[in-house]
Design a protein around this motif. Structure first.
Motif, mmCIF file in Angstrom:
data_model
loop_
_atom_site.group_PDB
_atom_site.id
_atom_site.type_symbol
_atom_site.label_atom_id
_atom_site.label_comp_id
_atom_site.label_asym_id
_atom_site.label_seq_id
_atom_site.Cartn_x
_atom_site.Cartn_y
_atom_site.Cartn_z
ATOM 1 N N PHE A 51 0.832 -1.209 0.000
ATOM 2 C CA PHE A 51 0.000 0.000 0.000
ATOM 3 C C PHE A 51 0.864 1.256 0.000
ATOM 4 N N LEU A 52 1.852 1.310 0.879
ATOM 5 C CA LEU A 52 2.703 2.499 0.981
ATOM 6 C C LEU A 52 3.526 2.697 -0.289
ATOM 7 N N ASP A 63 -1.924 12.371 3.830
ATOM 8 C CA ASP A 63 -3.070 11.658 3.253
ATOM 9 C C ASP A 63 -2.835 10.151 3.252
ATOM 10 N N THR A 64 -1.606 9.749 2.952
ATOM 11 C CA THR A 64 -1.259 8.329 2.964
ATOM 12 C C THR A 64 -1.416 7.761 4.369
ATOM 13 N N HIS A 65 -0.917 8.490 5.351
ATOM 14 C CA HIS A 65 -1.016 8.043 6.744
ATOM 15 C C HIS A 65 -2.478 7.901 7.155
ATOM 16 N N ALA A 66 -3.296 8.901 6.823
ATOM 17 C CA ALA A 66 -4.717 8.866 7.189
ATOM 18 C C ALA A 66 -5.432 7.693 6.521
ATOM 19 N N GLN A 67 -5.149 7.467 5.250
ATOM 20 C CA GLN A 67 -5.809 6.361 4.556
ATOM 21 C C GLN A 67 -5.320 5.012 5.083
ATOM 22 N N CYS A 68 -4.048 4.934 5.432
ATOM 23 C CA CYS A 68 -3.502 3.705 6.008
ATOM 24 C C CYS A 68 -4.197 3.405 7.342
ATOM 25 N N THR A 77 -0.653 0.501 11.303
ATOM 26 C CA THR A 77 -0.215 1.704 10.603
ATOM 27 C C THR A 77 1.050 2.269 11.229
ATOM 28 N N PRO A 78 2.112 2.393 10.414
ATOM 29 C CA PRO A 78 3.342 3.001 10.944
ATOM 30 C C PRO A 78 3.171 4.515 11.076
ATOM 31 N N THR A 82 8.109 6.945 9.978
ATOM 32 C CA THR A 82 8.451 5.613 9.479
ATOM 33 C C THR A 82 8.088 5.495 8.009
ATOM 34 N N ILE A 83 6.923 6.020 7.645
ATOM 35 C CA ILE A 83 6.511 6.016 6.237
ATOM 36 C C ILE A 83 7.519 6.809 5.407
#
Length: 92
Positions: A51-52, A63-68, A77-78, A82-83
């Motif tokens: 996914f990431l 946005d990636t963090h929120a969707q993860c 979720t990291p 970390t992402i």
């Protein structure tokens, strides 16, 4: 089974893991770079790693963090840093 360790998981979960592996194999980023540091929390979860990697260059970090978080939950979720480190290793 003859000295071979086995695990039983639902078929749907197995199919999902195989799909993640397939997507990693055909991604434009070499698959070897997905597992650059096997101790990393991201690389220990192939679904999250896929996914990431797919979000790299497509979505903003926040946005990636929120969707993860929505997709995988807080336990998987990291953190944002970390992402970012994972993306840096992938060659962003």
């Amino acid at each position: 089974m003859s000295g071979v360790e086995v695990v039983t998981i639902p078929l749907a979960h197995y199919a999902e893991l195989l799909d993640c592996q397939r997507r990693l194999a055909v991604a434009s980023i070499p698959a070897a770079r997905y597992t650059a540091d096997p101790r990393s929390r991201v690389e220990r979860d192939p679904e999250v790693a896929t996914f990431l990697a797919e979000c790299l260059g497509v979505r903003l970090l926040k946005d990636t963090h929120a969707q993860c978080l929505r997709r995988f939950g807080a336990d998987r979720t990291p953190g944002k840093s970390t992402i970012q480190r994972y993306w840096t290793r992938l060659g962003r």
